[in-house]
Design an enzyme around this catalytic site. Structure first.
Site, PDB file in Angstrom:
ATOM      1  N   ASP A  84       0.832  -1.247   0.068  1.00 18.79           N
ATOM      2  CA  ASP A  84      -0.118  -0.106   0.009  1.00 18.79           C
ATOM      3  C   ASP A  84       0.912   1.254   0.214  1.00 18.79           C
ATOM      4  OD1 ASP A  84      -2.433   1.473   0.032  1.00 18.79           O
ATOM      5  OD2 ASP A  84      -2.225   1.323   2.367  1.00 18.79           O
ATOM      6  N   ASP A 105       2.970   4.636  -5.374  1.00 19.18           N
ATOM      7  CA  ASP A 105       2.331   6.163  -5.166  1.00 19.18           C
ATOM      8  C   ASP A 105       3.253   7.277  -5.588  1.00 19.18           C
ATOM      9  OD1 ASP A 105       1.058   8.415  -4.215  1.00 19.18           O
ATOM     10  OD2 ASP A 105       0.992   7.704  -2.208  1.00 19.18           O
ATOM     11  N   GLU A 135      -1.160   6.174  -8.542  1.00 14.63           N
ATOM     12  CA  GLU A 135      -2.160   6.782  -8.065  1.00 14.63           C
ATOM     13  C   GLU A 135      -1.954   8.317  -8.663  1.00 14.63           C
ATOM     14  OE1 GLU A 135      -2.575   7.165  -3.848  1.00 14.63           O
ATOM     15  OE2 GLU A 135      -2.510   9.320  -3.884  1.00 14.63           O
ATOM     16  N   HIS A 177      -7.392   9.733   4.081  1.00 16.19           N
ATOM     17  CA  HIS A 177      -6.948   8.756   5.160  1.00 16.19           C
ATOM     18  C   HIS A 177      -7.633   9.042   6.468  1.00 16.19           C
ATOM     19  CE1 HIS A 177      -3.889   7.372   2.060  1.00 16.19           C
ATOM     20  NE2 HIS A 177      -4.810   6.563   2.077  1.00 16.19           N
ATOM     21  N   GLY A 178      -7.959   8.092   7.245  1.00 18.73           N
ATOM     22  CA  GLY A 178      -8.331   8.389   8.767  1.00 18.73           C
ATOM     23  C   GLY A 178      -9.639   8.974   8.670  1.00 18.73           C
ATOM     24  N   GLY A 208      -9.031   5.487   1.665  1.00 22.75           N
ATOM     25  CA  GLY A 208      -9.699   6.265   2.840  1.00 22.75           C
ATOM     26  C   GLY A 208     -11.015   5.808   2.928  1.00 22.75           C
ATOM     27  N   GLY A 209     -11.459   4.462   2.788  1.00 23.81           N
ATOM     28  CA  GLY A 209     -12.671   3.856   3.025  1.00 23.81           C
ATOM     29  C   GLY A 209     -13.253   4.196   4.430  1.00 23.81           C
ATOM     30  N   ASN A 231      -8.690   0.908   6.445  1.00 26.72           N
ATOM     31  CA  ASN A 231      -7.357   0.706   7.599  1.00 26.72           C
ATOM     32  C   ASN A 231      -7.927   0.935   8.796  1.00 26.72           C
ATOM     33  OD1 ASN A 231      -5.128   0.341   8.874  1.00 26.72           O
ATOM     34  ND2 ASN A 231      -4.023   1.875   7.694  1.00 26.72           N
ATOM     35  N   THR A 232      -8.177   2.350   9.083  1.00 26.61           N
ATOM     36  CA  THR A 232      -8.390   2.958  10.260  1.00 26.61           C
ATOM     37  C   THR A 232      -9.406   2.281  11.274  1.00 26.61           C
ATOM     38  OG1 THR A 232      -7.514   5.286   9.552  1.00 26.61           O
ATOM     39  CG2 THR A 232      -8.822   5.086  11.499  1.00 26.61           C
TER      40      THR A 232
HETATM   41  P1  13P Z   1      -8.639   4.589   6.106  1.00 22.37           P
HETATM   42  O1  13P Z   1      -7.403   4.247   7.138  1.00 22.37           O
HETATM   43  O2  13P Z   1      -9.069   5.790   6.228  1.00 22.37           O
HETATM   44  O3  13P Z   1      -9.446   3.447   6.231  1.00 22.37           O
HETATM   45  O4  13P Z   1      -7.719   4.492   4.721  1.00 22.37           O
HETATM   46  C1  13P Z   1      -7.063   3.314   4.339  1.00 22.37           C
HETATM   47  C2  13P Z   1      -6.332   3.478   3.063  1.00 22.37           C
HETATM   48  O5  13P Z   1      -6.753   4.161   2.073  1.00 22.37           O
HETATM   49  C3  13P Z   1      -5.185   2.634   2.753  1.00 22.37           C
HETATM   50  O6  13P Z   1      -4.365   2.896   1.556  1.00 22.37           O
END
Ligand code: 13P
Length: 288
Positions: A84, A105, A135, A177-178, A208-209, A231-232
């Site tokens: 990633d 990236d 990206e 993200h986050g 950034g899901g 991720n977060t």
């Molecule tokens: P989040 O931490 O906001 O879910 O984003 C995850 C991400 O995009 C990893 O590349």
């Protein structure tokens, strides 16, 4: 066996659903994500940031752990192990270590340099059978020290990069993200629509899901997003469940301090989050 993300993402794009990329940090994370994917018969992408790779002592450890776990757990759904937000050197290291997919990236470089470096990596990935994510337009927020300003990508630049022969394209459309701030303007669907019109069948990636409202996720999928990174949200679920366990004093009862007990509620919480996302993204049952 690890697979490239190409086939699963082409199917997702054609079938109008998205495959989740869930970032891993350790054994518990990996086990939780793999077991949920298998239970729900969903394809899955395990994301490893450069920071998480270092934390786990290096990419070879990650490959060994994931491959071993898939064999011991009899995982039969398609699984891609994906770097990633890799830098150029990190990408080369992951190719060598046995990852099945990488993200380069280059969004912080001038577009010419992004194109030049991505072109090199397209060649390498084609030779080795890996999928490659590129990206355009940096993703806002901060992830493992990689800070992006949350740009909205230029659709023409997206087309230039998509035409290089990459597998999937991450384009900034106001996502970060986050956690999202209170005054967040939301995703730019106009930009996404333009990008999809110019890039055709190319699976698009939404970073950034965490915290994107359900209706926006569904709309993004309808406009060509076939991979969504989370991720977060798994980190928050894990921390919350672990805090509750400790605050309830359970680590002080009997053998509650045993890491296999202490980390169990957090692991279950990751499973619940992954399940919720796979249901929302529409990938459940797609690996049957
Ligand atoms: P989040 O931490 O906001 O879910 O984003 C995850 C991400 O995009 C990893 O590349």
């Amino acid at each position: 066996m690890l697979v490239s993300a190409q086939e699963m993402l082409q199917k997702a794009k054609a079938g109008k659903y998205a495959v989740g990329q869930f970032n891993i940090n350790n054994l518990e994370w990996t086990k939780a994500i793999l077991s949920t994917a298998q239970e729900l018969k969903s394809p899955v992408i395990l994301g490893v940031s450069e920071g998480a790779g270092k934390y786990m002592t290096g990419y070879k450890t990650v490959v060994g752990m994931v491959k071993g776990m898939m064999e011991e757990m009899n995982i039969t759904v398609p699984v891609a192990l994906h770097l990633d937000h890799g830098g150029y050197e990190g990408c080369l290291k992951c190719v060598e270590a046995g990852f099945s997919s990488i993200m380069f990236d280059g969004s912080h470089y001038p577009i010419e340099e992004n194109i030049a470096k991505t072109t090199e990596l397209v060649k390498i990935c084609k030779e080795k059978g890996l999928s490659l994510e590129a990206e355009v337009g940096s993703i806002g927020g901060e992830e493992d020290g990689v800070v992006g300003a949350g740009e909205v990508a230029d659709p023409q630049e997206c087309k230039s990069i998509a035409d290089l022969g990459i597998t999937m394209l991450a384009a900034g459309i106001g996502n970060i993200h986050g956690k999202y701030p209170e005054n967040w303007k939301g995703l730019s669907f106009e930009t996404l629509d333009e990008i999809q019109k110019l890039t055709g069948d190319m699976p698009l990636v939404l970073h950034g899901g965490t915290g994107i409202p359900e209706d926006m996720i569904k709309k993004a999928i309808s406009l060509g997003v076939a991979k969504i990174n989370v991720n977060t949200e798994c980190q928050l679920s894990f921390a919350d469940a672990t805090r509750k366990y400790i605050e309830a004093g359970k680590d002080q009862q009997g053998k509650g301090f045993d890491p296999r007990k202490l980390l169990a509620p957090g692991t279950e919480a990751i499973k619940a989050t992954v399940k919720e996302k796979m249901e929302l993204f529409g990938s459940v049952g797609k690996a049957e």
